[in-house]
Motif scaffolding. Structure first.
Motif, mmCIF file in Angstrom:
data_model
loop_
_atom_site.group_PDB
_atom_site.id
_atom_site.type_symbol
_atom_site.label_atom_id
_atom_site.label_comp_id
_atom_site.label_asym_id
_atom_site.label_seq_id
_atom_site.Cartn_x
_atom_site.Cartn_y
_atom_site.Cartn_z
ATOM 1 N N LEU A 96 0.826 -1.214 0.000
ATOM 2 C CA LEU A 96 0.000 0.000 0.000
ATOM 3 C C LEU A 96 0.861 1.266 0.000
ATOM 4 O O LEU A 96 0.425 2.323 -0.437
ATOM 5 C CB LEU A 96 -0.955 0.010 1.203
ATOM 6 N N LYS A 132 -1.121 -3.186 -9.689
ATOM 7 C CA LYS A 132 -2.219 -2.553 -8.947
ATOM 8 C C LYS A 132 -3.490 -2.631 -9.787
ATOM 9 O O LYS A 132 -3.577 -2.001 -10.841
ATOM 10 C CB LYS A 132 -1.831 -1.091 -8.686
ATOM 11 N N ARG A 189 -5.876 -7.909 -1.143
ATOM 12 C CA ARG A 189 -7.062 -7.204 -1.639
ATOM 13 C C ARG A 189 -8.050 -6.907 -0.527
ATOM 14 O O ARG A 189 -8.041 -7.538 0.523
ATOM 15 C CB ARG A 189 -7.742 -8.045 -2.714
ATOM 16 N N ARG A 190 -8.883 -5.932 -0.784
ATOM 17 C CA ARG A 190 -9.966 -5.596 0.132
ATOM 18 C C ARG A 190 -11.047 -4.873 -0.667
ATOM 19 O O ARG A 190 -10.737 -4.055 -1.528
ATOM 20 C CB ARG A 190 -9.413 -4.686 1.237
ATOM 21 N N ASP A 191 -12.284 -5.215 -0.406
ATOM 22 C CA ASP A 191 -13.427 -4.521 -1.027
ATOM 23 C C ASP A 191 -13.338 -4.464 -2.554
ATOM 24 O O ASP A 191 -13.616 -3.418 -3.157
ATOM 25 C CB ASP A 191 -13.546 -3.078 -0.486
ATOM 26 N N PRO A 212 -14.631 -2.412 -7.699
ATOM 27 C CA PRO A 212 -14.513 -2.101 -6.274
ATOM 28 C C PRO A 212 -15.885 -2.027 -5.599
ATOM 29 O O PRO A 212 -16.848 -1.559 -6.188
ATOM 30 C CB PRO A 212 -13.814 -0.734 -6.257
ATOM 31 N N SER A 221 -16.128 -0.515 -2.581
ATOM 32 C CA SER A 221 -16.121 0.784 -1.907
ATOM 33 C C SER A 221 -15.058 1.632 -2.588
ATOM 34 O O SER A 221 -14.262 1.123 -3.380
ATOM 35 C CB SER A 221 -15.793 0.623 -0.421
ATOM 36 N N LYS A 222 -15.018 2.910 -2.250
ATOM 37 C CA LYS A 222 -14.054 3.794 -2.921
ATOM 38 C C LYS A 222 -12.615 3.439 -2.519
ATOM 39 O O LYS A 222 -11.671 3.813 -3.202
ATOM 40 C CB LYS A 222 -14.374 5.269 -2.671
ATOM 41 N N ASP A 223 -12.463 2.730 -1.411
ATOM 42 C CA ASP A 223 -11.127 2.338 -0.975
ATOM 43 C C ASP A 223 -10.751 0.916 -1.403
ATOM 44 O O ASP A 223 -9.740 0.390 -0.952
ATOM 45 C CB ASP A 223 -11.034 2.438 0.556
ATOM 46 N N GLY A 224 -11.578 0.298 -2.227
ATOM 47 C CA GLY A 224 -11.297 -1.070 -2.648
ATOM 48 C C GLY A 224 -9.960 -1.154 -3.395
ATOM 49 O O GLY A 224 -9.606 -0.256 -4.140
ATOM 50 N N TYR A 225 -9.218 -2.240 -3.144
ATOM 51 C CA TYR A 225 -7.945 -2.425 -3.857
ATOM 52 C C TYR A 225 -7.690 -3.908 -4.097
ATOM 53 O O TYR A 225 -8.275 -4.778 -3.438
ATOM 54 C CB TYR A 225 -6.777 -1.806 -3.076
#
Ligand SMILES: [Fe+2]
Length: 288
Positions: free
Chosen positions: A68, A169, A192-194, A233, A235-239
């Protein structure tokens, strides 16, 4: 989990090498995962191993924090004709046409040494995992590199077989084979998340691996066509980051590190002298 006792799954080949080559460069469709549990997958007929999928046991947070933190650039992948956000790590080969005369560590090692050190430490960890669940494959890969004359100095660590890597990414890579690699296995952990999608599809066996957060895939990317399913994604923070460890064929032409560095400086000087001579009209230009 005892890695030597990973469950073995048999799968049937549904597409020839040649048919797989025909879909190289095309976009991967949306697919549901059918490779979700830890295990080793082998060809039902030949019993050749295709991939292994398993969780990292601990310390995922170190890898997450580093990945990150890394500053990504947009890279154009000439071979695939696409642009994506990524950063290479480990060792980089000599590329005369890019004015890089020597093999050398990638810029990440200098720009973000702490993050780079974490990626290298994980190479060691994945190398040990590979050796534990498939000692015969590890030995075979070690032999491939030794026979090619790859110097130990160009490996990321003493115990792993990889020279280099890339952090991708949220990259939906089209179908491809890893053509720049030695005929050896790669490791690919995912953080990864969301984020939905971003699964790895192997069309020759119609296998779609879930690429869960904190899990790692081992596979011979030089051999089987693979590509990434679309991502969305939640959410807006999904990665979603994939970190790929591999052995680059280009590294076999490197001399030892000290010699390389000196040679790089010498070639640069020669080229600069030549350019000066051309400008003064003492020498004709041409490819140098
Ligand atoms: Fe690949």
């Amino acid at each position: 989990m005892k890695l030597a006792e990973l469950p073995v799954h048999r799968v049937k080949r549904i597409m020839s090498d040649e048919e797989a080559t025909n879909i190289v460069g095309t976009v991967v469709p949306y697919l549901e995962p059918n490779c979700k549990e830890a295990g080793i997958w082998i060809d039902d007929e030949t019993e050749e191993p295709i991939l292994a999928y398993l969780p990292m046991e601990e310390e995922v947070s170190y890898l997450r924090r580093s990945v990150l933190n890394i500053k990504y650039g947009v890279t154009k992948r000439q071979s695939l004709g696409i642009e994506n956000s990524s950063r290479t790590f480990g060792m980089a080969p000599r590329k005369v046409y890019q004015r890089r005369e020597s093999c050398r560590p990638t810029t990440l090692a200098q720009d973000q040494p702490d993050e780079h050190a974490v990626l290298v430490a994980f190479a060691e960890k994945f190398g040990k995992m590979f050796k534990e669940f498939a000692p015969h494959l590890f030995e075979r890969d070690a032999e491939v590199l030794n026979e090619a004359g790859l110097d130990n100095e160009w490996r990321m660590t003493d115990d792993a077989l990889w020279t280099s890597g890339v952090v991708n990414k949220a990259s939906t890579l089209p179908y491809h084979r890893d053509g720049f690699n030695f005929a050896t296995w790669s490791a690919m952990p995912v953080i990864r998340r969301d984020m939905d999608g971003g699964l790895l599809h192997f069309p020759e066996y119609d296998m779609t691996c879930a690429c869960r957060d904190g899990w790692v895939l081992f596979f011979p990317g030089y051999k089987y066509v693979h590509g990434v399913t679309p991502m969305k994604p939640r959410s807006k923070d999904g990665y979603r980051y994939s970190i790929v460890y591999y052995a680059l064929r280009g590294m076999k032409d490197c001399f030892t590190f000290a010699v390389e560095t000196a040679k790089g400086a010498e070639n640069r000087t020669k080229r600069e002298e030549h350019m000066a001579a051309v400008l003064k009209g003492e020498e004709s230009s041409g490819v140098f």
